[in-house]
Design an enzyme around this catalytic site. Structure first.
Site, mmCIF file in Angstrom:
data_model
loop_
_atom_site.group_PDB
_atom_site.id
_atom_site.type_symbol
_atom_site.label_atom_id
_atom_site.label_comp_id
_atom_site.label_asym_id
_atom_site.label_seq_id
_atom_site.Cartn_x
_atom_site.Cartn_y
_atom_site.Cartn_z
ATOM 1 N N ASP A 62 36.981 -40.295 16.840
ATOM 2 C CA ASP A 62 36.807 -40.832 15.668
ATOM 3 C C ASP A 62 37.670 -42.289 15.329
ATOM 4 O OD1 ASP A 62 36.571 -41.548 12.876
ATOM 5 O OD2 ASP A 62 36.553 -39.454 12.492
ATOM 6 N N THR A 133 27.009 -58.322 11.115
ATOM 7 C CA THR A 133 25.680 -58.468 10.280
ATOM 8 C C THR A 133 25.310 -59.753 9.444
ATOM 9 O OG1 THR A 133 24.169 -57.505 8.524
ATOM 10 C CG2 THR A 133 26.504 -57.103 8.554
ATOM 11 N N ASP A 134 24.175 -60.163 9.339
ATOM 12 C CA ASP A 134 23.889 -61.370 8.516
ATOM 13 C C ASP A 134 24.172 -61.000 7.068
ATOM 14 O OD1 ASP A 134 21.931 -59.773 8.090
ATOM 15 O OD2 ASP A 134 20.287 -61.616 8.682
ATOM 16 N N GLU A 135 24.308 -59.773 6.842
ATOM 17 C CA GLU A 135 24.048 -59.341 5.262
ATOM 18 C C GLU A 135 25.465 -59.864 4.653
ATOM 19 O OE1 GLU A 135 22.839 -55.373 4.760
ATOM 20 O OE2 GLU A 135 21.401 -55.540 6.438
ATOM 21 N N TYR A 158 27.732 -51.752 1.980
ATOM 22 C CA TYR A 158 27.735 -51.905 3.305
ATOM 23 C C TYR A 158 28.223 -53.332 3.837
ATOM 24 C CZ TYR A 158 25.665 -53.125 7.825
ATOM 25 O OH TYR A 158 25.582 -53.501 9.107
ATOM 26 N N ALA A 160 29.805 -55.344 2.136
ATOM 27 C CA ALA A 160 31.279 -55.764 1.477
ATOM 28 C C ALA A 160 32.173 -55.110 2.843
ATOM 29 C CB ALA A 160 31.507 -55.238 0.378
ATOM 30 N N SER A 161 31.720 -54.081 3.258
ATOM 31 C CA SER A 161 32.638 -53.478 4.368
ATOM 32 C C SER A 161 32.638 -54.231 5.542
ATOM 33 C CB SER A 161 32.399 -51.584 4.561
ATOM 34 O OG SER A 161 31.128 -51.794 5.162
ATOM 35 N N LYS A 162 31.381 -54.595 5.923
ATOM 36 C CA LYS A 162 31.384 -55.349 7.182
ATOM 37 C C LYS A 162 32.087 -56.849 7.014
ATOM 38 C CE LYS A 162 29.402 -54.490 10.499
ATOM 39 N NZ LYS A 162 29.901 -53.788 11.716
ATOM 40 N N ASP A 288 13.450 -50.261 -7.387
ATOM 41 C CA ASP A 288 13.969 -51.133 -6.422
ATOM 42 C C ASP A 288 15.680 -50.656 -6.082
ATOM 43 O OD1 ASP A 288 14.248 -53.491 -4.772
ATOM 44 O OD2 ASP A 288 13.849 -54.862 -6.269
HETATM 45 P P1 NAD Z 1 23.837 -46.963 13.967
HETATM 46 O O1 NAD Z 1 24.119 -46.328 12.654
HETATM 47 O O2 NAD Z 1 22.661 -46.488 14.700
HETATM 48 O O3 NAD Z 1 24.735 -46.463 15.044
HETATM 49 C C1 NAD Z 1 26.379 -46.224 14.673
HETATM 50 C C2 NAD Z 1 27.133 -45.458 15.593
HETATM 51 O O4 NAD Z 1 28.465 -45.611 15.203
HETATM 52 C C3 NAD Z 1 26.524 -43.870 15.785
HETATM 53 O O5 NAD Z 1 26.415 -43.876 17.112
HETATM 54 C C4 NAD Z 1 27.768 -43.371 15.121
HETATM 55 O O6 NAD Z 1 27.956 -42.101 15.600
HETATM 56 C C5 NAD Z 1 28.753 -44.261 15.414
HETATM 57 N N1 NAD Z 1 29.931 -43.985 14.677
HETATM 58 C C6 NAD Z 1 30.109 -43.994 13.220
HETATM 59 N N2 NAD Z 1 30.975 -43.609 12.443
HETATM 60 C C7 NAD Z 1 32.004 -43.236 13.770
HETATM 61 C C8 NAD Z 1 33.449 -43.136 13.876
HETATM 62 N N3 NAD Z 1 34.162 -43.115 12.766
HETATM 63 N N4 NAD Z 1 33.918 -43.260 14.881
HETATM 64 C C9 NAD Z 1 33.082 -43.249 16.016
HETATM 65 N N5 NAD Z 1 32.079 -43.417 16.249
HETATM 66 C C10 NAD Z 1 31.168 -43.704 14.808
HETATM 67 O O7 NAD Z 1 24.105 -48.440 13.703
HETATM 68 P P2 NAD Z 1 23.354 -49.679 14.432
HETATM 69 O O8 NAD Z 1 22.169 -49.957 13.859
HETATM 70 O O9 NAD Z 1 23.311 -49.187 16.255
HETATM 71 O O10 NAD Z 1 24.411 -50.671 14.424
HETATM 72 C C11 NAD Z 1 25.617 -51.030 15.328
HETATM 73 C C12 NAD Z 1 26.499 -52.163 14.791
HETATM 74 O O11 NAD Z 1 25.555 -53.222 14.673
HETATM 75 C C13 NAD Z 1 27.101 -51.901 13.364
HETATM 76 O O12 NAD Z 1 28.171 -52.363 13.416
HETATM 77 C C14 NAD Z 1 25.988 -52.451 12.357
HETATM 78 O O13 NAD Z 1 26.954 -53.088 11.344
HETATM 79 C C15 NAD Z 1 25.590 -53.833 13.491
HETATM 80 N N6 NAD Z 1 24.328 -54.562 12.899
HETATM 81 C C16 NAD Z 1 23.396 -53.811 12.743
HETATM 82 C C17 NAD Z 1 21.987 -54.390 12.547
HETATM 83 C C18 NAD Z 1 20.775 -53.531 12.527
HETATM 84 O O14 NAD Z 1 19.879 -54.000 12.373
HETATM 85 N N7 NAD Z 1 20.875 -52.137 12.655
HETATM 86 C C19 NAD Z 1 22.012 -55.748 12.604
HETATM 87 C C20 NAD Z 1 23.180 -56.473 12.559
HETATM 88 C C21 NAD Z 1 24.379 -55.800 12.911
HETATM 89 P P1 TYD Z 2 16.662 -51.515 6.016
HETATM 90 O O1 TYD Z 2 15.684 -51.499 7.184
HETATM 91 O O2 TYD Z 2 17.268 -50.519 5.270
HETATM 92 O O3 TYD Z 2 17.614 -52.683 6.405
HETATM 93 P P2 TYD Z 2 18.581 -53.580 5.367
HETATM 94 O O4 TYD Z 2 18.716 -53.292 4.170
HETATM 95 O O5 TYD Z 2 19.743 -53.655 6.096
HETATM 96 O O6 TYD Z 2 17.896 -54.929 5.762
HETATM 97 O O7 TYD Z 2 15.375 -52.246 4.938
HETATM 98 C C1 TYD Z 2 14.761 -53.378 5.342
HETATM 99 C C2 TYD Z 2 13.991 -53.898 4.004
HETATM 100 O O8 TYD Z 2 12.898 -52.810 3.561
HETATM 101 C C3 TYD Z 2 15.020 -54.027 2.807
HETATM 102 O O9 TYD Z 2 14.389 -55.117 2.172
HETATM 103 C C4 TYD Z 2 14.757 -52.788 2.059
HETATM 104 C C5 TYD Z 2 13.304 -52.258 2.406
HETATM 105 N N1 TYD Z 2 12.961 -51.041 2.201
HETATM 106 C C6 TYD Z 2 11.936 -50.438 1.544
HETATM 107 O O10 TYD Z 2 11.429 -51.089 0.858
HETATM 108 N N2 TYD Z 2 11.793 -49.296 1.624
HETATM 109 C C7 TYD Z 2 12.324 -48.294 2.338
HETATM 110 O O11 TYD Z 2 12.184 -47.063 2.049
HETATM 111 C C8 TYD Z 2 13.557 -48.665 3.039
HETATM 112 C C9 TYD Z 2 14.277 -47.873 3.925
HETATM 113 C C10 TYD Z 2 13.868 -50.066 3.063
#
Ligand code: NAD
Ligand code: TYD
Length: 352
Positions: A62, A133-135, A158, A160-162, A288
């Site tokens: 962790d 992330t771009d968020e 989310y 804000a934390s990133k 929404d």
């Molecule tokens: P995910 O939720 O699929 O995976 C996160 C992983 O982190 C999991 O395997 C989980 O077990 C592990 N984890 C969570 N809390 C933990 C802790 N306290 N200690 C150790 N391990 C822990 O996420 P993802 O979609 O693969 O995203 C990975 C990274 O990329 C994240 O930092 C996310 O912010 C970033 N990111 C994701 C996206 C996207 O579209 N998914 C886009 C841009 C950036």
């Molecule tokens: P999501 O996959 O949660 O990614 P993020 O919010 O990080 O972009 O959502 C992608 C888009 O889809 C977002 O505009 C929210 C929308 N969405 C829905 O409309 N319905 C849903 O059930 C989910 C999970 C997302």
């Protein structure tokens, strides 16, 4: 000479598992440690095929536990860190913001401290690479793109934390001289994504003829990138990036949610041999998401010009492959949705 040792955090998650597979296979002379807590989003099935590689070790742990991290760093003497572990779902962050502060902010600071203590100001050939992330940039209007200099303006717990974790990483570079790099990527899609995010959730719902909950009017825009293209970008950035820099990673591929959902529905009809239009009938407009960002779109010119990366997978092909993967991997999908796999992992890895 000591073999290079790299820590990947979150390597059992969606993006992390693709990064682990790519790097472990590509760099057989480098040792990789995958540190993952195996939360609901982490799944060792995602990386089954690399488990027995000689240059790969899995550690369940962790990043919120500073003492544990320090011991791990002292044991493996990491030369580099690729940090992906996070709580990653916006909707969950709205339900429980504190969990996002603990993992994404405090967890990142714990990792930075462990690296700083291990490296003791000798930063030669070391790198702390933070995946973001771009968020963090907030929401765009109808036009414009996020560049690396766009001001941060996060709206969800989310993002804000990133954003906070990105600031801490930069502060360790500026204050302590730690070699750091950050990349900010757009929405990923592909195999192994937990079915809480839009694309895998909707694939699973269509398969089971369940309603497709579209938030608001569906006119929200995201920039979609195939996960393997992101993994390739991470490899290139880790290898070649200029220290202290930020790189935006994106697909040059904007879709409104409703257009994407229509495309997904039509592809699913074809693949499931259902009459054209049947999946679209499942679309249900629902309340929404609060604080819902209108539009994300990345300008990925810098990584293209400086490091030579560009997306390789066309969206329609990538989406089609992704659907095929979920339809083929029924056991994976059933396991992660039933929660049974958690019991299995607790039994297997209960004692770290
Ligand atoms: P995910 O939720 O699929 O995976 C996160 C992983 O982190 C999991 O395997 C989980 O077990 C592990 N984890 C969570 N809390 C933990 C802790 N306290 N200690 C150790 N391990 C822990 O996420 P993802 O979609 O693969 O995203 C990975 C990274 O990329 C994240 O930092 C996310 O912010 C970033 N990111 C994701 C996206 C996207 O579209 N998914 C886009 C841009 C950036
Ligand atoms: P999501 O996959 O949660 O990614 P993020 O919010 O990080 O972009 O959502 C992608 C888009 O889809 C977002 O505009 C929210 C929308 N969405 C829905 O409309 N319905 C849903 O059930 C989910 C999970 C997302």
């Amino acid at each position: 000479m000591k073999q290079k040792s790299i820590l990947i955090t979150g390597g059992a998650g969606f993006i992390g598992s693709h990064v682990v597979r790519l790097l472990v296979n590509k760099y057989p002379d480098t040792q990789f440690v995958n540190l993952d807590l195996l939360t609901y989003a982490g799944n060792l099935q995602n990386i089954e095929d690399v488990t027995h590689k000689h240059n790969y070790t899995f550690v369940r742990g962790d990043i919120r536990e500073a003492d544990f991290l320090q011991k791990l760093f002292n044991k493996y003497h990491f030369d580099g860190i690729i940090h992906l572990a996070a709580e990653s779902h916006v909707d969950r962050s709205i339900e429980n913001p504190s969990a996002f502060v603990e993992t994404n902010v405090i967890g990142t600071v714990n990792l930075l401290n462990a690296a700083k203590n291990l490296w003791q100001n000798d930063y030669k050939n070391k790198l702390f690479y933070h995946i973001s992330t771009d968020e963090v940039y907030g929401s765009l209007g109808k036009t414009g793109l996020f560049t690396e200099t766009t001001a941060y303006d996060p709206h969800s717990p989310y993002s804000a934390s990133k954003a906070a974790s990105d600031h801490f990483v930069r502060s360790y570079h500026d204050t302590y001289g730690m070699p750091t790099v950050i990349s900010n990527c757009s929405n990923n899609y592909g195999p192994n994504q937990f079915p809480e995010k839009l694309i895998p959730l909707f694939i699973n719902n269509i398969k089971h003829n369940k309603p497709l909950p579209v938030y608001g009017d569906g006119q929200y825009t995201r920039d979609w990138l195939y996960v393997l293209d992101h993994a390739r970008a991470i490899d290139i950035i880790f290898d070649k990036a200029k220290i202290g820099e930020t790189y935006n990673v994106g697909g040059f591929n904007e879709y409104t949610n409703i257009d994407l959902i229509h495309l997904l529905c039509d592809l699913m009809d074809e693949k499931l041999l259902r009459p054209k239009g049947s999946s679209r009938k499942l679309i249900t407009f629902v309340k929404d998401r609060p604080g819902h960002d209108k539009r994300y779109a990345i300008d990925a010119t810098k990584i293209n010009k400086e490091l030579g990366w560009k997306p390789s997978v066309n969206f329609e092909q990538g989406l089609s492959q992704t659907i095929d993967w979920y339809l083929k991997n029924e056991v994976w999908l059933n396991n992660v949705t039933s929660g049974d796999y958690q019991k299995y992992y607790n039994k297997m890895y209960g004692n770290r």
